[in-house]
Design a protein around this motif. Structure first.
Motif, PDB file in Angstrom:
ATOM      1  N   LYS A   4       0.831  -1.204   0.000  1.00 10.31           N
ATOM      2  CA  LYS A   4       0.000   0.000   0.000  1.00 10.31           C
ATOM      3  C   LYS A   4       0.866   1.256   0.000  1.00 10.31           C
ATOM      4  N   HIS A   5       1.933   1.241   0.817  1.00  5.73           N
ATOM      5  CA  HIS A   5       2.844   2.379   0.884  1.00  5.73           C
ATOM      6  C   HIS A   5       3.510   2.617  -0.473  1.00  5.73           C
ATOM      7  N   THR A   6       3.962   1.526  -1.126  1.00  2.06           N
ATOM      8  CA  THR A   6       4.605   1.634  -2.433  1.00  2.06           C
ATOM      9  C   THR A   6       3.630   2.168  -3.472  1.00  2.06           C
ATOM     10  N   LEU A   7       2.398   1.687  -3.425  1.00  2.00           N
ATOM     11  CA  LEU A   7       1.367   2.140  -4.370  1.00  2.00           C
ATOM     12  C   LEU A   7       1.073   3.625  -4.199  1.00  2.00           C
ATOM     13  N   ILE A   8       0.933   4.061  -2.960  1.00  2.00           N
ATOM     14  CA  ILE A   8       0.652   5.478  -2.691  1.00  2.00           C
ATOM     15  C   ILE A   8       1.817   6.350  -3.135  1.00  2.00           C
ATOM     16  N   LYS A   9       3.028   5.907  -2.818  1.00  2.00           N
ATOM     17  CA  LYS A   9       4.222   6.670  -3.189  1.00  2.00           C
ATOM     18  C   LYS A   9       4.337   6.791  -4.712  1.00  2.00           C
ATOM     19  N   SER A  10       4.144   5.671  -5.421  1.00  2.00           N
ATOM     20  CA  SER A  10       4.220   5.687  -6.884  1.00  2.00           C
ATOM     21  C   SER A  10       3.143   6.572  -7.486  1.00  2.00           C
ATOM     22  N   THR A  11       1.944   6.500  -6.919  1.00  2.00           N
ATOM     23  CA  THR A  11       0.830   7.321  -7.406  1.00  2.00           C
ATOM     24  C   THR A  11       1.127   8.808  -7.246  1.00  2.00           C
ATOM     25  N   VAL A  12       1.661   9.168  -6.084  1.00  2.00           N
ATOM     26  CA  VAL A  12       1.993  10.579  -5.820  1.00  2.00           C
ATOM     27  C   VAL A  12       3.074  11.064  -6.785  1.00  2.00           C
ATOM     28  N   ILE A  13       4.100  10.234  -6.997  1.00  2.00           N
ATOM     29  CA  ILE A  13       5.198  10.622  -7.890  1.00  2.00           C
ATOM     30  C   ILE A  13       4.694  10.824  -9.312  1.00  2.00           C
ATOM     31  N   LEU A  14       3.921   9.855  -9.812  1.00  2.00           N
ATOM     32  CA  LEU A  14       3.425   9.938 -11.191  1.00  2.00           C
ATOM     33  C   LEU A  14       2.417  11.070 -11.375  1.00  2.00           C
ATOM     34  N   THR A  15       1.564  11.257 -10.377  1.00  2.00           N
ATOM     35  CA  THR A  15       0.568  12.339 -10.467  1.00  2.00           C
ATOM     36  C   THR A  15       1.251  13.705 -10.456  1.00  2.00           C
TER      37      THR A  15
END
Length: 198
Positions: A4-15
Motif C-alpha cells: 500500500k505504501h509503495t502504491l501510494i508513493k508511486s501514485t503521488v510521484i506519477l501524479t
C-alpha cells in the motif's frame, strides 16, 4: 502494508510529474503558438496523429504486457528484453515505411505536400519513443515510478529547450520560424527521454 505504501508513493510521484508536465506543456503551447502562428499549430496538429498511430502499432500493447509480467516478479529483465525485441523492430519497420512514403501520405491523405518533411522527422522519433515506453513499462511493473516520472519531465524540458534555441537561432539569422521548430522539438524531447532510460 508495504505494498500500500509503495502504491501510494508511486501514485503521488506519477501524479505530480504528470501535473507538472501538463502545466509546463500549457505554457509551451502558448509560446509555440506565438512562435509559429495559428497556421503552424494547425499543420502540426494535422500531422501528429501519424506519430500516435505509429506508436500504437509499435508499442502500445507491448508496454502494458511488460508492465504486467514484471509486476509478477518473475524474470523481470527477460520480459523487458523480450518486449524490446518485438517492439523495436516493429518501430523501425513502420518508421522506414512512413519515411519512404511521406510524400504520398502528405499529398494523398493530408493534401499538403509541405507536410512531407515534417512527417519524416516525426517518424524518426518513433523508435526512441518505443524504447522509452518499454523501459517505463518495466519500471512501472517493478513499482518504481521515479524513472518514468523523471523521464517525462526531462522530455518536456528538452523539447522546450530545443524549440527555444531554434527560435532564437531563426530570429538572430532573420529566418521565419516554421513548423519545423515544433517537429525538431519533439525529436529532441523523445531522444532525451530515450537517453535517460538508457
Amino acid at each position: 502494508m508495504i505494498q500500500k505504501h509503495t502504491l501510494i508513493k508511486s501514485t503521488v510521484i506519477l501524479t505530480t510529474a504528470g501535473m507538472l508536465s501538463r502545466i509546463i506543456g500549457f505554457f509551451y503551447r502558448i509560446f509555440l503558438s506565438r512562435a509559429i502562428g495559428a497556421e503552424g499549430i494547425g499543420i502540426y496538429q494535422l500531422i501528429f496523429p501519424i506519430h500516435a498511430l505509429l506508436l500504437a502499432l509499435s508499442v502500445s500493447g507491448i508496454q502494458t504486457a511488460i508492465s504486467r509480467f514484471c509486476a509478477a516478479k518473475k524474470f523481470q529483465s527477460t520480459w523487458l528484453f523480450a518486449g524490446l525485441a518485438v517492439a523495436l523492430p516493429l518501430s523501425v519497420l513502420f518508421t522506414s515505411f512512413t519515411y519512404a512514403y511521406a510524400d504520398f501520405i502528405a499529398v494523398r491523405i493530408f493534401l499538403n505536400k509541405d507536410c512531407s518533411r515534417f512527417i519524416q522527422i516525426l517518424a524518426i522519433t518513433v523508435p526512441f519513443c518505443t524504447f522509452h515506453n518499454c523501459v517505463n513499462g518495466y519500471y512501472l511493473g517493478k513499482k518504481q515510478a521515479g524513472l518514468p516520472a523523471f523521464s517525462q519531465l526531462f522530455e518536456q524540458f528538452a523539447r522546450i529547450g530545443a524549440v527555444y534555441l531554434y527560435t532564437v537561432y531563426c530570429t538572430q539569422n532573420e529566418r521565419p520560424v516554421s513548423v519545423l521548430c515544433a517537429v525538431y522539438g519533439n525529436l529532441a524531447g523523445e531522444t532525451a527521454s530515450c537517453l535517460i532510460c538508457i
